[in-house]
Scaffold this motif. Structure first.
Motif, PDB file in Angstrom:
ATOM      1  N   ASN A 143       0.803  -1.219   0.000  1.00  0.00           N
ATOM      2  CA  ASN A 143       0.000   0.000   0.000  1.00  0.00           C
ATOM      3  C   ASN A 143       0.835   1.268   0.000  1.00  0.00           C
ATOM      4  OD1 ASN A 143      -2.473  -1.437   0.142  1.00  0.00           O
ATOM      5  ND2 ASN A 143      -2.128  -1.796   2.322  1.00  0.00           N
ATOM      6  N   MET A 144       2.148   1.130  -0.184  1.00  0.00           N
ATOM      7  CA  MET A 144       3.037   2.284  -0.228  1.00  0.00           C
ATOM      8  C   MET A 144       3.722   2.425  -1.580  1.00  0.00           C
ATOM      9  SD  MET A 144       4.842   1.877   3.505  1.00  0.00           S
ATOM     10  CE  MET A 144       3.886   1.845   5.021  1.00  0.00           C
ATOM     11  N   CYS A 145       3.378   1.572  -2.525  1.00  0.00           N
ATOM     12  CA  CYS A 145       4.044   1.567  -3.828  1.00  0.00           C
ATOM     13  C   CYS A 145       3.210   2.322  -4.869  1.00  0.00           C
ATOM     14  CB  CYS A 145       4.275   0.139  -4.291  1.00  0.00           C
ATOM     15  SG  CYS A 145       5.390  -0.809  -3.216  1.00  0.00           S
ATOM     16  N   GLU A 161      -7.221   2.651  -2.767  1.00  0.00           N
ATOM     17  CA  GLU A 161      -7.848   3.642  -1.887  1.00  0.00           C
ATOM     18  C   GLU A 161      -7.093   4.961  -1.910  1.00  0.00           C
ATOM     19  OE1 GLU A 161      -9.152   4.143   2.829  1.00  0.00           O
ATOM     20  OE2 GLU A 161      -8.451   2.213   2.055  1.00  0.00           O
ATOM     21  N   ASP A 162      -5.773   4.906  -1.839  1.00  0.00           N
ATOM     22  CA  ASP A 162      -4.946   6.108  -1.840  1.00  0.00           C
ATOM     23  C   ASP A 162      -4.588   6.456  -3.278  1.00  0.00           C
ATOM     24  OD1 ASP A 162      -3.138   8.138  -1.519  1.00  0.00           O
ATOM     25  OD2 ASP A 162      -1.674   6.970  -0.367  1.00  0.00           O
ATOM     26  N   TRP A 169      -3.546   8.356 -12.999  1.00  0.00           N
ATOM     27  CA  TRP A 169      -4.985   8.535 -12.784  1.00  0.00           C
ATOM     28  C   TRP A 169      -5.260   9.985 -12.379  1.00  0.00           C
ATOM     29  CZ3 TRP A 169      -9.680   5.979 -12.932  1.00  0.00           C
ATOM     30  CH2 TRP A 169     -10.710   6.516 -12.167  1.00  0.00           C
ATOM     31  N   SER A 170      -4.497  10.493 -11.431  1.00  0.00           N
ATOM     32  CA  SER A 170      -4.685  11.868 -10.958  1.00  0.00           C
ATOM     33  C   SER A 170      -4.445  12.885 -12.066  1.00  0.00           C
ATOM     34  CB  SER A 170      -3.741  12.152  -9.785  1.00  0.00           C
ATOM     35  OG  SER A 170      -3.958  11.246  -8.724  1.00  0.00           O
TER      36      SER A 170
END
Length: 281
Positions: A143-145, A161-162, A169-170
């Motif tokens: 979840n940090m990659c 989620e993050d 995407w952003s």
């Protein structure tokens, strides 16, 4: 608006070896004056079933952009991985086969041990050993990659989620933008570019690909099916139940595909979608 490609904390950039993840890496480098911050590393997990053109492309990215890409592979050892490079990387499916022989059954859409144990876990264990995330357990490192997921990959993005972990995407990057970038670049992945996507990418005949796509790839080069058929043959003698001896229950075996791909291609559904995978593009 802040730059979504700016790295402000320890980060592992997951690089699949495809055009999308390479585009993401370029944008990250661009945001840092073409020099990766000390608190970030790039990691590629080789299964041994990637196309040779993919390995050459990764090597060209690291050479042309002067960026260190950490090549790792699954191993059934205490570490759970081995560090390799372009020259020493497996090319005959060795890591994948080692995993199958360890478990005595094949991965499938409902038992995706290949994604978990060939990609996610080796990367997380490697990150743990490098300690770039401090004492964080490897199960949390996933979840940090940062991952190369585009704005047109809604199904994959929905699982993250993050959203800061998916800068493409952003930044509203689509496959058309990725395709245009590589058409205008002075080097490219040596596989067909279909608006930024290639059906040849990742594991050559991955069972998550649509059936028509697999049949087309086998028709193009029947030898691609040999390894997959060999693994099915092995699992037939070791799996505890029939469903564990095939990659997909609802499909012909790879040996069958190899036999009739030349003259029965129309039997496959050309509109079938691929199943989203961690591997990315």
């Amino acid at each position: 608006m802040s730059n979504p490609y700016k790295i402000i904390e320890p980060t592992c950039i997951s690089f699949s070896g495809g055009r999308t993840s390479a585009f993401m890496l370029y944008k990250i480098l661009e945001a840092h004056d073409m020099s990766l911050p000390d608190q970030a590393i790039v990691c590629f997990q080789n299964t041994g079933k990637e196309d040779e053109a993919t390995l050459a492309f990764i090597h060209e990215c690291e050479t042309r952009w002067n960026v260190k890409i950490h090549w790792i592979e699954y191993r059934n050892n205490d570490q759970g991985y081995a560090v390799v490079d372009y020259e020493s990387a497996s090319r005959q499916g060795e890591p994948f086969e080692e995993l199958i022989r360890k478990n005595n059954y094949l991965p499938s859409p409902v038992k995706r041990i290949c994604t978990a144990q060939l990609k996610i876990r080796p990367q997380a264990k490697y990150m743990r050993d490098l300690r770039i995330f401090g004492d964080t357990g490897y199960s949390a490192i996933e979840n940090m990659c940062w991952v190369g997921i585009r704005a047109d990959e809604e199904r994959r993005a929905a699982k993250i989620e993050d959203k800061s972990r998916i800068p493409l995407w952003s930044d509203n990057v689509t496959k058309e933008i990725v395709g245009k970038f590589w058409r205008e670049s002075d080097f490219d992945l040596g596989l067909p570019n279909m608006n930024g996507v290639t059906m040849h990418g990742n594991c050559d005949l991955c069972f998550l690909k649509p059936m028509a796509q697999i049949a087309s790839l086998v028709q193009e080069d029947p030898s691609r099916a040999i390894w997959w058929a060999k693994m099915e043959e092995f699992a037939m003698t070791t799996a505890k139940k029939p469903s564990d001896a095939v990659f997909r229950q609802e499909r012909p075996s790879y040996s069958q595909i190899m036999k009739f791909s030349q003259d029965q291609r129309d039997m496959f559904d050309a509109n079938e979608e691929s199943i989203p995978c961690f591997c990315g593009e």
